[in-house]
Design a protein around this motif. Structure first.
Motif, PDB file in Angstrom:
ATOM      1  N   ALA A 508      49.371  74.769  61.699  1.00 51.22           N
ATOM      2  CA  ALA A 508      48.514  75.697  62.434  1.00 51.22           C
ATOM      3  C   ALA A 508      47.185  75.011  62.709  1.00 51.22           C
ATOM      4  O   ALA A 508      46.603  74.417  61.806  1.00 51.22           O
ATOM      5  CB  ALA A 508      48.287  76.956  61.606  1.00 51.22           C
ATOM      6  N   GLU A 509      46.720  75.073  63.972  1.00 49.48           N
ATOM      7  CA  GLU A 509      45.415  74.469  64.270  1.00 49.48           C
ATOM      8  C   GLU A 509      44.378  75.561  64.439  1.00 49.48           C
ATOM      9  O   GLU A 509      44.711  76.702  64.729  1.00 49.48           O
ATOM     10  CB  GLU A 509      45.497  73.572  65.510  1.00 49.48           C
ATOM     11  N   GLY A 510      43.133  75.217  64.204  1.00 49.66           N
ATOM     12  CA  GLY A 510      42.073  76.201  64.382  1.00 49.66           C
ATOM     13  C   GLY A 510      41.966  77.172  63.217  1.00 49.66           C
ATOM     14  O   GLY A 510      41.526  78.310  63.384  1.00 49.66           O
ATOM     15  N   VAL A 511      42.362  76.741  62.026  1.00 54.23           N
ATOM     16  CA  VAL A 511      42.245  77.623  60.854  1.00 54.23           C
ATOM     17  C   VAL A 511      40.799  77.571  60.359  1.00 54.23           C
ATOM     18  O   VAL A 511      40.300  76.506  59.990  1.00 54.23           O
ATOM     19  CB  VAL A 511      43.199  77.179  59.725  1.00 54.23           C
ATOM     20  N   GLU A 512      40.122  78.718  60.414  1.00 56.78           N
ATOM     21  CA  GLU A 512      38.692  78.720  60.110  1.00 56.78           C
ATOM     22  C   GLU A 512      38.362  79.481  58.828  1.00 56.78           C
ATOM     23  O   GLU A 512      37.289  79.306  58.257  1.00 56.78           O
ATOM     24  CB  GLU A 512      37.899  79.326  61.284  1.00 56.78           C
ATOM     25  N   THR A 513      39.254  80.351  58.401  1.00 56.87           N
ATOM     26  CA  THR A 513      38.928  81.164  57.220  1.00 56.87           C
ATOM     27  C   THR A 513      40.050  81.101  56.186  1.00 56.87           C
ATOM     28  O   THR A 513      41.204  80.833  56.513  1.00 56.87           O
ATOM     29  CB  THR A 513      38.733  82.654  57.603  1.00 56.87           C
ATOM     30  N   GLN A 514      39.638  81.391  54.967  1.00 55.92           N
ATOM     31  CA  GLN A 514      40.581  81.420  53.861  1.00 55.92           C
ATOM     32  C   GLN A 514      41.637  82.499  54.105  1.00 55.92           C
ATOM     33  O   GLN A 514      42.814  82.305  53.801  1.00 55.92           O
ATOM     34  CB  GLN A 514      39.785  81.709  52.567  1.00 55.92           C
ATOM     35  N   ALA A 515      41.212  83.618  54.719  1.00 54.46           N
ATOM     36  CA  ALA A 515      42.148  84.719  54.976  1.00 54.46           C
ATOM     37  C   ALA A 515      43.237  84.294  55.965  1.00 54.46           C
ATOM     38  O   ALA A 515      44.414  84.628  55.798  1.00 54.46           O
ATOM     39  CB  ALA A 515      41.380  85.929  55.509  1.00 54.46           C
ATOM     40  N   GLN A 516      42.821  83.536  56.972  1.00 53.91           N
ATOM     41  CA  GLN A 516      43.817  83.051  57.936  1.00 53.91           C
ATOM     42  C   GLN A 516      44.815  82.133  57.235  1.00 53.91           C
ATOM     43  O   GLN A 516      46.021  82.226  57.443  1.00 53.91           O
ATOM     44  CB  GLN A 516      43.129  82.283  59.076  1.00 53.91           C
ATOM     45  N   ARG A 517      44.278  81.251  56.415  1.00 51.32           N
ATOM     46  CA  ARG A 517      45.136  80.313  55.696  1.00 51.32           C
ATOM     47  C   ARG A 517      46.135  81.054  54.813  1.00 51.32           C
ATOM     48  O   ARG A 517      47.331  80.732  54.796  1.00 51.32           O
ATOM     49  CB  ARG A 517      44.274  79.400  54.826  1.00 51.32           C
ATOM     50  N   GLN A 518      45.626  82.067  54.124  1.00 55.09           N
ATOM     51  CA  GLN A 518      46.458  82.860  53.230  1.00 55.09           C
ATOM     52  C   GLN A 518      47.599  83.534  54.002  1.00 55.09           C
ATOM     53  O   GLN A 518      48.756  83.481  53.627  1.00 55.09           O
ATOM     54  CB  GLN A 518      45.564  83.916  52.557  1.00 55.09           C
ATOM     55  N   PHE A 519      47.197  84.139  55.127  1.00 60.03           N
ATOM     56  CA  PHE A 519      48.156  84.851  55.967  1.00 60.03           C
ATOM     57  C   PHE A 519      49.246  83.900  56.454  1.00 60.03           C
ATOM     58  O   PHE A 519      50.432  84.201  56.410  1.00 60.03           O
ATOM     59  CB  PHE A 519      47.404  85.483  57.142  1.00 60.03           C
ATOM     60  N   LEU A 520      48.820  82.716  56.902  1.00 61.97           N
ATOM     61  CA  LEU A 520      49.771  81.726  57.405  1.00 61.97           C
ATOM     62  C   LEU A 520      50.710  81.261  56.303  1.00 61.97           C
ATOM     63  O   LEU A 520      51.914  81.089  56.517  1.00 61.97           O
ATOM     64  CB  LEU A 520      49.017  80.529  57.993  1.00 61.97           C
ATOM     65  N   GLN A 529      45.107  72.731  60.014  1.00 60.87           N
ATOM     66  CA  GLN A 529      44.009  71.932  60.537  1.00 60.87           C
ATOM     67  C   GLN A 529      42.989  72.918  61.050  1.00 60.87           C
ATOM     68  O   GLN A 529      43.343  73.928  61.650  1.00 60.87           O
ATOM     69  CB  GLN A 529      44.541  71.053  61.692  1.00 60.87           C
ATOM     70  N   GLY A 530      41.721  72.674  60.786  1.00 62.71           N
ATOM     71  CA  GLY A 530      40.708  73.597  61.274  1.00 62.71           C
ATOM     72  C   GLY A 530      39.400  73.427  60.527  1.00 62.71           C
ATOM     73  O   GLY A 530      39.321  72.689  59.547  1.00 62.71           O
ATOM     74  N   TYR A 531      38.398  74.149  61.010  1.00 65.16           N
ATOM     75  CA  TYR A 531      37.058  74.011  60.451  1.00 65.16           C
ATOM     76  C   TYR A 531      37.023  74.347  58.955  1.00 65.16           C
ATOM     77  O   TYR A 531      36.161  73.855  58.220  1.00 65.16           O
ATOM     78  CB  TYR A 531      36.063  74.904  61.196  1.00 65.16           C
ATOM     79  N   LEU A 532      37.973  75.190  58.515  1.00 61.76           N
ATOM     80  CA  LEU A 532      38.019  75.537  57.091  1.00 61.76           C
ATOM     81  C   LEU A 532      38.144  74.266  56.245  1.00 61.76           C
ATOM     82  O   LEU A 532      37.562  74.175  55.161  1.00 61.76           O
ATOM     83  CB  LEU A 532      39.203  76.477  56.823  1.00 61.76           C
ATOM     84  N   PHE A 533      38.870  73.308  56.736  1.00 62.06           N
ATOM     85  CA  PHE A 533      39.110  72.069  55.968  1.00 62.06           C
ATOM     86  C   PHE A 533      38.235  70.913  56.428  1.00 62.06           C
ATOM     87  O   PHE A 533      38.090  69.922  55.721  1.00 62.06           O
ATOM     88  CB  PHE A 533      40.583  71.671  56.098  1.00 62.06           C
ATOM     89  N   GLY A 534      37.691  71.041  57.607  1.00 52.26           N
ATOM     90  CA  GLY A 534      36.801  69.998  58.097  1.00 52.26           C
ATOM     91  C   GLY A 534      36.759  69.982  59.608  1.00 52.26           C
ATOM     92  O   GLY A 534      37.765  70.200  60.269  1.00 52.26           O
ATOM     93  N   ARG A 535      35.555  69.767  60.106  1.00 50.13           N
ATOM     94  CA  ARG A 535      35.393  69.638  61.557  1.00 50.13           C
ATOM     95  C   ARG A 535      35.806  68.230  61.957  1.00 50.13           C
ATOM     96  O   ARG A 535      35.897  67.347  61.107  1.00 50.13           O
ATOM     97  CB  ARG A 535      33.930  69.877  61.926  1.00 50.13           C
ATOM     98  N   PRO A 536      36.016  67.998  63.239  1.00 49.29           N
ATOM     99  CA  PRO A 536      36.212  66.610  63.665  1.00 49.29           C
ATOM    100  C   PRO A 536      34.947  65.814  63.345  1.00 49.29           C
ATOM    101  O   PRO A 536      33.840  66.266  63.645  1.00 49.29           O
ATOM    102  CB  PRO A 536      36.409  66.729  65.182  1.00 49.29           C
TER     103      PRO A 536
END
Ligand code: C2E
Ligand code: MG
Ligand code: MG
Length: 553
Positions: A508-520, A529-536
């Motif tokens: 999943a790309e564009g994961v920005e929050t812990q809740a999104q990650r959890q849901f996924l 991949q996403g700002y939650l884990f690191g920006r480019p």
């Protein structure tokens, strides 16, 4: 004298004639004298002739006129130029009329031919550029009086060169002639269809609404009709072809224009806009467009310069596994513009694709990524990291794409098993077999493939089955509102299920929050991949970030 000569009295009765007249009407002078036009001409011609006699006698002056005489027996049409002069006696008493007539058929035909050559296109018999300009001038003048708008539709065929090259000029000409006919069928009487040359046509509409918006709507309707009509198959001598047009439209008239060339220039620009929008479409010119065109040209020039000066830099964005360990990075290109700072690829990738500049740029990215892979490969702590490289459709479809990737891998010493290529659905739309063959050739060497932005394109599931993919990448558009939008959640769930059932990985790309990650994670998606884990990030910052997060054992 070589011309016809005769005399009639005031009642139209012939008094004399010469040999040429005898020959022309096939009767001797003896048989003509004492008769009137009605005795040896058809009624229409006789009426016209006596009316001219009257007019000359009434005015007391010579009368010059031209008339066509049709000969019913041999179908010949002769154009006569006639001078009728009233004649008087010494006491100024009117005696009748003296006629002299000359056969000017050949001269008229030559004049018509010259006129036609000067104003018409010989292939389509449509008005040419010169005639169009003339009509446009009149239309502009008329429009400045009654304020009704007109429109120019600039029509350019999208693949005419291919037709010409593959089927020959003869059939190319047939296509153009048919296009001309179809265009003429789309307009009202009084409108003009012209051929400027090559595969360029212009349709000029007059007497549209005074109001700009409704005039534009009227022109749009005709534009769409033209589009539909030209999209029908063409039957040429020994082939059937499809040919699409790009159409640019501009309004003219009212008090919009003073310069006669302006409307044509605008329509031309709008046509290019239609081409840029993917062809086979209609585009309007509006004042903002000119500015856009200029800005684009500037950006293109700057982009060429940037490639020459290597003003690009790669940013690295972490891709992580379920436990948060970094498994690799997607490289995202940035343009270090000397004045504008870091420019996002969203701004220049589309232009780079259109202009073909994506090819050198893409190669640069691939090369830089592989050099980095090779460098990471030499260090134990980073040897497991993968790099994902975005590959644009144009790049992928280049004949030597496979060789380019393989030789880049060989030259840099990068491990092909650590290289992942991200394709978009746009790559897949044409020539699936070629796509599959290329993917297989690279997969044989260990390179893997991810389908980027999945769900945003049009690719059918049957394509998906054929393609040797390794991973689907759920587009960030679905992740953004995954917690609040049931549709996005359903689509993500479907993509994850699809990937699982096809034995593909899913990220999943564009994961920005812990809740999104959890849901996924609950849906079964274990890579993110996403700002939650690191920006480019630039390389050094990305490596610093690696140092802080737990690296895989
Ligand atoms: P993409 O391949 O889908 O890349 C993901 C984009 O999402 C990147 O934008 C990234 O910065 C952004 N992104 C990542 N995580 C998040 C997040 O958590 N939230 C949000 N809102 N955004 C996130 P970027 O770097 O601007 O790249 C845009 C697009 O440009 C890329 O989309 C890719 O299609 C294209 N691109 C970038 N680099 C290259 C390249 O080297 N070659 C080609 N052909 N295309 C490239
Ligand atoms: Mg990508
Ligand atoms: Mg993407």
């Amino acid at each position: 004298i070589p011309d016809m000569f005769w005399m009639k009295d005031v009642n139209g009765v012939y008094q004399s004639c010469n040999r040429v007249f005898e020959r022309f009407f096939g009767a001797s002078e003896a048989n003509i004298i004492g008769k009137t036009d009605y005795d040896f001409m058809d009624k229409q011609l006789a009426d016209a002739s006596s009316a001219n006699d009257q007019e000359a006698m009434n005015s007391g002056k010579p009368l010059l006129h031209e008339e066509s005489v049709d000969f019913a027996d041999d179908g010949r049409r002769v154009v006569m130029e006639t001078i009728k002069t009233p004649i008087y006696d010494a006491q100024e008493k009117l005696l009748g009329v003296l006629g002299i007539a000359r056969d000017v058929t050949a001269r008229k035909a030559a004049e018509d031919e010259i006129r036609s050559l000067a104003f018409y296109d010989t292939l389509t018999h449509l008005p040419n550029r010169r005639f169009l300009i003339d009509r446009l001038r009149r239309a502009l003048a008329a429009s400045s009086r009654h304020q009704q708008k007109g429109a120019l539709l600039f029509v350019d065929l999208d693949n005419f060169k291919t037709v010409n090259d593959t089927l020959g000029h003869h059939q190319g000409d047939q296509l153009l002639a048919q296009v001309g006919k179809r265009l003429s069928s789309c307009v009202r009487e009084g409108d003009t269809v012209a051929r400027l040359g090559g595969d360029e046509f212009v349709v000029m509409l007059e007497n549209l609404s005074q109001d700009n918006l409704s005039a534009a709507t009227q022109a749009e309707v005709v534009g769409q009709t033209v589009l539909a009509v030209l999209n029908q198959r063409y039957l040429l001598e020994d082939s059937e072809v499809l040919s699409t047009p790009s159409i640019g439209i501009t309004l003219f008239g009212g008090n919009l224009d003073t310069d006669i060339d302006e409307p044509l220039k605008r329509a031309d620009l709008a046509m290019y806009q239609a081409k840029a929008a993917g062809r086979n479409t209609v585009r309007f010119f509006d004042p903002a467009m000119q500015a856009v065109v200029v800005a684009r040209a500037a950006l293109e020039a700057a982009l060429r310069e940037a490639i020459r000066l290597q003003q690009f830099q790669l940013y690295y964005q972490a891709q992580v596994a379920a436990d948060g360990t970094v498994t690799g990075a997607e490289v995202l290109v940035r343009w270090k513009h000397p004045e504008r700072g870091m420019v996002s690829p969203a701004e220049f990738i589309p232009l780079a694709e259109e202009t073909g500049l994506i090819l050198p740029l893409g190669q640069w990215v691939l090369n830089a990524a592989c050099m980095q892979l090779a460098a990471w490969g030499r260090v134990t702590a980073t040897a497991h990291l993968t790099i994902s490289v975005n590959v644009s459709a144009k790049q992928f479809h280049k004949a030597d794409f496979v060789e380019q990737v393989l030789s880049t891998l060989a030259q840099t010493g990068a491990n092909p098993r650590r290289l992942k290529l991200e394709l978009t659905e746009g790559v897949l739309v044409d020539n699936v077999d070629e796509v599959v063959a290329k993917m297989r050739a690279l997969k044989d060497r260990g390179v893997s493939f991810s389908l980027d932005d999945f769900g945003t394109g049009y690719s059918s599931l049957s394509y998906l089955k054929k393609l040797p993919l390794d991973q689907l990448k759920i587009d960030q558009g679905f992740i953004r509102d995954i917690l609040t939008d049931p549709d996005d959640a359903a689509i993500s769930k479907m993509v994850i299920a699809l990937a699982n059932s096809m034995g593909l990985g899913v990220i999943a790309e564009g994961v920005e929050t812990q809740a999104q990650r959890q849901f996924l994670a609950e849906l079964g998606c274990r890579e993110y991949q996403g700002y939650l884990f690191g920006r480019p990030l630039p390389l050094n910052e990305f490596e610093a970030q690696l140092g802080k997060t737990a690296l895989a054992p």
